[in-house]
Motif scaffolding. Structure first.
Motif, PDB file in Angstrom:
ATOM      1  N   ASN A 260      -5.880  -3.535   7.555  1.00  0.00           N
ATOM      2  CA  ASN A 260      -6.850  -4.472   6.987  1.00  0.00           C
ATOM      3  C   ASN A 260      -6.152  -5.646   6.303  1.00  0.00           C
ATOM      4  O   ASN A 260      -6.559  -6.803   6.466  1.00  0.00           O
ATOM      5  CB  ASN A 260      -7.763  -3.751   5.992  1.00  0.00           C
ATOM      6  CG  ASN A 260      -8.692  -2.763   6.676  1.00  0.00           C
ATOM      7  OD1 ASN A 260      -9.036  -2.938   7.834  1.00  0.00           O
ATOM      8  ND2 ASN A 260      -9.099  -1.730   5.956  1.00  0.00           N
TER       9      ASN A 260
ATOM     10  N   HIS B 165       0.783  -1.242   0.000  1.00  0.00           N
ATOM     11  CA  HIS B 165       0.000   0.000   0.000  1.00  0.00           C
ATOM     12  C   HIS B 165       0.815   1.293   0.000  1.00  0.00           C
ATOM     13  O   HIS B 165       0.283   2.350  -0.352  1.00  0.00           O
ATOM     14  CB  HIS B 165      -0.928   0.012   1.222  1.00  0.00           C
ATOM     15  CG  HIS B 165      -1.913  -1.114   1.249  1.00  0.00           C
ATOM     16  ND1 HIS B 165      -2.951  -1.214   0.355  1.00  0.00           N
ATOM     17  CD2 HIS B 165      -1.997  -2.202   2.060  1.00  0.00           C
ATOM     18  CE1 HIS B 165      -3.647  -2.318   0.604  1.00  0.00           C
ATOM     19  NE2 HIS B 165      -3.089  -2.935   1.643  1.00  0.00           N
TER      20      HIS B 165
ATOM     21  N   LYS C 280      -4.273   2.494   7.538  1.00  0.00           N
ATOM     22  CA  LYS C 280      -5.559   1.799   7.681  1.00  0.00           C
ATOM     23  C   LYS C 280      -5.631   0.611   6.728  1.00  0.00           C
ATOM     24  O   LYS C 280      -6.083  -0.477   7.091  1.00  0.00           O
ATOM     25  CB  LYS C 280      -6.715   2.758   7.399  1.00  0.00           C
ATOM     26  CG  LYS C 280      -6.976   3.767   8.498  1.00  0.00           C
ATOM     27  CD  LYS C 280      -8.101   4.719   8.094  1.00  0.00           C
ATOM     28  CE  LYS C 280      -8.283   5.832   9.123  1.00  0.00           C
ATOM     29  NZ  LYS C 280      -9.312   6.811   8.680  1.00  0.00           N
ATOM     30  N   LYS C 281      -5.181   0.826   5.496  1.00  0.00           N
ATOM     31  CA  LYS C 281      -5.173  -0.257   4.514  1.00  0.00           C
ATOM     32  C   LYS C 281      -4.196  -1.352   4.947  1.00  0.00           C
ATOM     33  O   LYS C 281      -4.465  -2.552   4.761  1.00  0.00           O
ATOM     34  CB  LYS C 281      -4.808   0.289   3.136  1.00  0.00           C
ATOM     35  CG  LYS C 281      -5.876   1.207   2.532  1.00  0.00           C
ATOM     36  CD  LYS C 281      -5.462   1.739   1.180  1.00  0.00           C
ATOM     37  CE  LYS C 281      -6.510   2.669   0.596  1.00  0.00           C
ATOM     38  NZ  LYS C 281      -7.793   1.977   0.325  1.00  0.00           N
TER      39      LYS C 281
ATOM     40  N   TYR D 190       1.671  12.525   2.119  1.00  0.00           N
ATOM     41  CA  TYR D 190       1.437  11.488   1.127  1.00  0.00           C
ATOM     42  C   TYR D 190       2.786  10.855   0.768  1.00  0.00           C
ATOM     43  O   TYR D 190       3.723  11.569   0.411  1.00  0.00           O
ATOM     44  CB  TYR D 190       0.810  12.064  -0.140  1.00  0.00           C
ATOM     45  CG  TYR D 190      -0.519  12.735   0.074  1.00  0.00           C
ATOM     46  CD1 TYR D 190      -1.713  12.063  -0.206  1.00  0.00           C
ATOM     47  CD2 TYR D 190      -0.598  14.049   0.533  1.00  0.00           C
ATOM     48  CE1 TYR D 190      -2.941  12.680  -0.017  1.00  0.00           C
ATOM     49  CE2 TYR D 190      -1.818  14.674   0.728  1.00  0.00           C
ATOM     50  CZ  TYR D 190      -2.982  13.987   0.457  1.00  0.00           C
ATOM     51  OH  TYR D 190      -4.207  14.604   0.647  1.00  0.00           O
TER      52      TYR D 190
ATOM     53  N   ASP E  59      -1.335  17.023   6.201  1.00  0.00           N
ATOM     54  CA  ASP E  59      -1.429  15.802   5.407  1.00  0.00           C
ATOM     55  C   ASP E  59      -0.054  15.443   4.839  1.00  0.00           C
ATOM     56  O   ASP E  59       0.695  16.304   4.379  1.00  0.00           O
ATOM     57  CB  ASP E  59      -2.407  15.982   4.251  1.00  0.00           C
ATOM     58  CG  ASP E  59      -3.850  16.057   4.735  1.00  0.00           C
ATOM     59  OD1 ASP E  59      -4.133  15.502   5.814  1.00  0.00           O
ATOM     60  OD2 ASP E  59      -4.673  16.667   4.032  1.00  0.00           O
TER      61      ASP E  59
ATOM     62  N   GLU F 137      -2.262   8.374   6.937  1.00  0.00           N
ATOM     63  CA  GLU F 137      -3.202   7.708   7.854  1.00  0.00           C
ATOM     64  C   GLU F 137      -4.011   6.637   7.113  1.00  0.00           C
ATOM     65  O   GLU F 137      -4.237   5.536   7.643  1.00  0.00           O
ATOM     66  CB  GLU F 137      -4.144   8.731   8.491  1.00  0.00           C
ATOM     67  CG  GLU F 137      -3.488   9.688   9.483  1.00  0.00           C
ATOM     68  CD  GLU F 137      -2.849  10.901   8.817  1.00  0.00           C
ATOM     69  OE1 GLU F 137      -2.300  11.742   9.541  1.00  0.00           O
ATOM     70  OE2 GLU F 137      -2.911  10.995   7.568  1.00  0.00           O
ATOM     71  N   ASP F 138      -4.429   6.944   5.890  1.00  0.00           N
ATOM     72  CA  ASP F 138      -5.199   5.965   5.124  1.00  0.00           C
ATOM     73  C   ASP F 138      -4.328   4.806   4.652  1.00  0.00           C
ATOM     74  O   ASP F 138      -4.801   3.670   4.533  1.00  0.00           O
ATOM     75  CB  ASP F 138      -5.881   6.642   3.932  1.00  0.00           C
ATOM     76  CG  ASP F 138      -7.093   7.455   4.343  1.00  0.00           C
ATOM     77  OD1 ASP F 138      -7.628   7.203   5.441  1.00  0.00           O
ATOM     78  OD2 ASP F 138      -7.508   8.346   3.585  1.00  0.00           O
TER      79      ASP F 138
ATOM     80  N   ILE G 103      -2.851   8.952  -1.455  1.00  0.00           N
ATOM     81  CA  ILE G 103      -3.490   8.458  -0.232  1.00  0.00           C
ATOM     82  C   ILE G 103      -2.730   9.030   0.955  1.00  0.00           C
ATOM     83  O   ILE G 103      -1.504   8.916   1.018  1.00  0.00           O
ATOM     84  CB  ILE G 103      -3.477   6.915  -0.172  1.00  0.00           C
ATOM     85  CG1 ILE G 103      -4.180   6.311  -1.384  1.00  0.00           C
ATOM     86  CG2 ILE G 103      -4.122   6.424   1.116  1.00  0.00           C
ATOM     87  CD1 ILE G 103      -4.116   4.803  -1.441  1.00  0.00           C
ATOM     88  N   THR G 104      -3.435   9.636   1.901  1.00  0.00           N
ATOM     89  CA  THR G 104      -2.756  10.183   3.072  1.00  0.00           C
ATOM     90  C   THR G 104      -2.097   9.063   3.857  1.00  0.00           C
ATOM     91  O   THR G 104      -2.499   7.888   3.774  1.00  0.00           O
ATOM     92  CB  THR G 104      -3.729  10.924   4.001  1.00  0.00           C
ATOM     93  OG1 THR G 104      -4.674   9.985   4.528  1.00  0.00           O
ATOM     94  CG2 THR G 104      -4.461  12.038   3.258  1.00  0.00           C
TER      95      THR G 104
END
Length: 490
Positions: free
Chosen positions: A203, A186, A199-200, A226, A224, A195-196, A192-193
């Motif tokens: 998961n 990822h 998160k990925k 990236y 932010d 933080e995201d 995509i930040t």
């Protein structure tokens, strides 16, 4: 767009006890290092290092932090908590008991304090470090030692852990630990930040470990971040439509746009008069995105042999000497962009090289440096396509020929071409069918033709290339170069 980023990546797996060795930690460090390089980070990498080597690497890292905007520390290996403090270990850490382990490991709080004391604005710490440590079984507080304690993240810092408290990190079934495997899936996804991204990762990690491992983060980032900004988002100076030239909408009441329209016709009878109408007044009054697109179309016209476009580039500095420097730079950046990116804004499979050397003559002028910084930063993610990233300052690019004298003549036959100690000469696909009785065919080149070939294929301006050979050559030498062979970066 201008992001200066430095990272220290550490992977320790060769611990002295066989039961403590980690099969994937070095792989993790190597793979993360490559990805970070591709994302534009300067990377300091250490694998299977001692405490002294780690300490020296952190000192170098600290120096780098003060000259960059973003700092990232990654660790794969054994980590532990003793008396509420977290430590990362090296291959010479002494695990006999807790005091010995404590005093021969590196305190993470010291690393955090070091990063926080530097002038960079953003710090990222990634710890794949809660793997099973068999040394802890004999310790009186082994349950505590098995896990990293939550740590305070200073302002501008994100700390990412491979596990939640009380869990063990899996060393993985493949070439990477489970956490790093998920991270590699990822981290390079565009726009995509951070933080995201994590998160990925969480998961994917849950799937990889059947829910047995849950990563978590503690963040005090104030803006932010990236890992990977797409080209359109990395360039904030020009509109996305200017980056994707095919979508740039022309306003035919705008004089600059009318010229762009005529340059797009790919007809000299249209292009040459259009170039002649480019004036200082027009350049000074046009917006930046229009000038960027104008530069792109001037360059493509010159590559199509529009004589006025060729002359415009060769005499660029004198043609626009009275124009605003900022406006001149917009046009140069457009021309440079056109060399390496197509009308969709995608990196070209084959570069536009017809006017490469003439355009890069402008790199000699210090006031045009921002334009060449612009293109070198855009090309960082594609660094594997180049020997030297175009736009970066070069003092010397020495190319060494391995050659022999041709039988019965004074011609010099090239057998190898070395750059930075590597033979970069290779046959193009299918060159074998041009062999005659197993013998190589050759192109006969002048010295200047060879210099041009090396420059265009290596994407290094020819004024920087110094040709050396084991057989003396000069401007009068005929050079036999293997037919259907190239020195392009593979």
């Amino acid at each position: 767009m201008n992001r200066r980023m430095v990272s220290l990546v550490v992977g320790n797996g060769n611990y002295p006890d066989d039961g403590a060795k980690l099969k994937n930690a070095v792989n993790d460090a190597n793979d993360i290092s490559q990805v970070l390089l591709d994302l534009g980070f300067t990377v300091i990498k250490k694998t299977d290092c001692t405490n002294l080597e780690l300490d020296r690497a952190i000192s170098s890292f600290r120096d780098g932090l003060n000259g960059n905007d973003v700092g990232l520390f990654y660790f794969a290996g054994h980590g532990m908590q003793i008396d509420g403090e977290n430590y990362i270990t090296c291959i010479d850490t002494q695990f006999d008991d807790e005091p010995a382990a404590k005093w021969t490991s590196y305190p993470l709080n010291r690393l955090i304090d070091t990063m926080d004391s530097c002038s960079n604005k953003t710090n990222i710490i990634i710890l794949d470090a809660c793997r099973n440590n068999p040394y802890e079984r004999s310790w009186s507080r082994s349950i505590l030692a098995s896990n990293l304690a939550p740590m305070f993240a200073p302002k501008g810092t994100l700390i990412a852990y491979s596990t939640s408290p009380g869990e063990k990190a899996s060393d993985g079934l493949g070439d990477n630990g489970a956490y790093t495997d998920a991270l590699l899936k990822h981290i390079s996804k565009p726009d995509i930040t951070i933080e995201d991204v994590f998160k990925k990762v969480r998961n994917s990690l849950s799937v990889l470990t059947d829910g047995k491992q849950t990563s978590w983060e503690h963040t005090s980032l104030t803006g932010d971040f990236y890992f990977n900004l797409s080209l359109g988002n990395r360039i904030d100076k020009y509109t996305n439509l200017a980056i994707r030239d095919e979508l740039f909408t022309l306003d035919m009441t705008n004089q600059c746009h009318r010229i762009i329209s005529e340059l797009r016709v790919h007809n000299w009878y249209s292009q040459n008069p259009a170039i002649s109408r480019i004036s200082v007044q027009l350049v000074n009054s046009a917006d930046d995105s229009s000038l960027f697109v104008l530069g792109r179309n001037i360059y493509q016209s010159a590559c199509g042999d529009s004589s006025n476009a060729v002359s415009f580039i060769r005499d660029f500095r004198s043609n626009l000497s009275r124009a605003s420097l900022d406006k001149q730079i917009c046009i140069i950046e457009g021309m440079l962009f056109e060399v390496f990116f197509n009308s969709k804004g995608d990196f070209r499979d084959s570069f536009k090289v017809a006017m490469f050397n003439q355009l890069f003559e402008l790199q000699q002028y210090p006031d045009y440096k921002p334009a060449f910084d612009f293109i070198s930063e855009l090309l960082l993610p594609f660094h594997n396509s180049f020997y030297v990233i175009p736009g970066k300052p070069i003092t010397d690019a020495s190319v060494e020929l391995g050659a022999v004298l041709a039988t019965g003549s004074a011609n010099v036959v090239v057998n190898s071409v070395h750059f930075d100690g590597e033979n970069i000469l290779r046959g193009e696909t299918g060159f074998e069918r041009y062999l005659i009785n197993g013998q190589m065919m050759h192109d006969s080149l002048t010295y200047e033709e060879l210099l041009n070939k090396l420059s265009i294929e290596m994407m290094i301006p020819k004024r920087y290339i110094a040709i050396q050979s084991n057989i003396a050559i000069d401007s009068s030498t005929r050079i036999e170069f293997p037919y259907r062979h190239t020195v392009k970066r593979s």
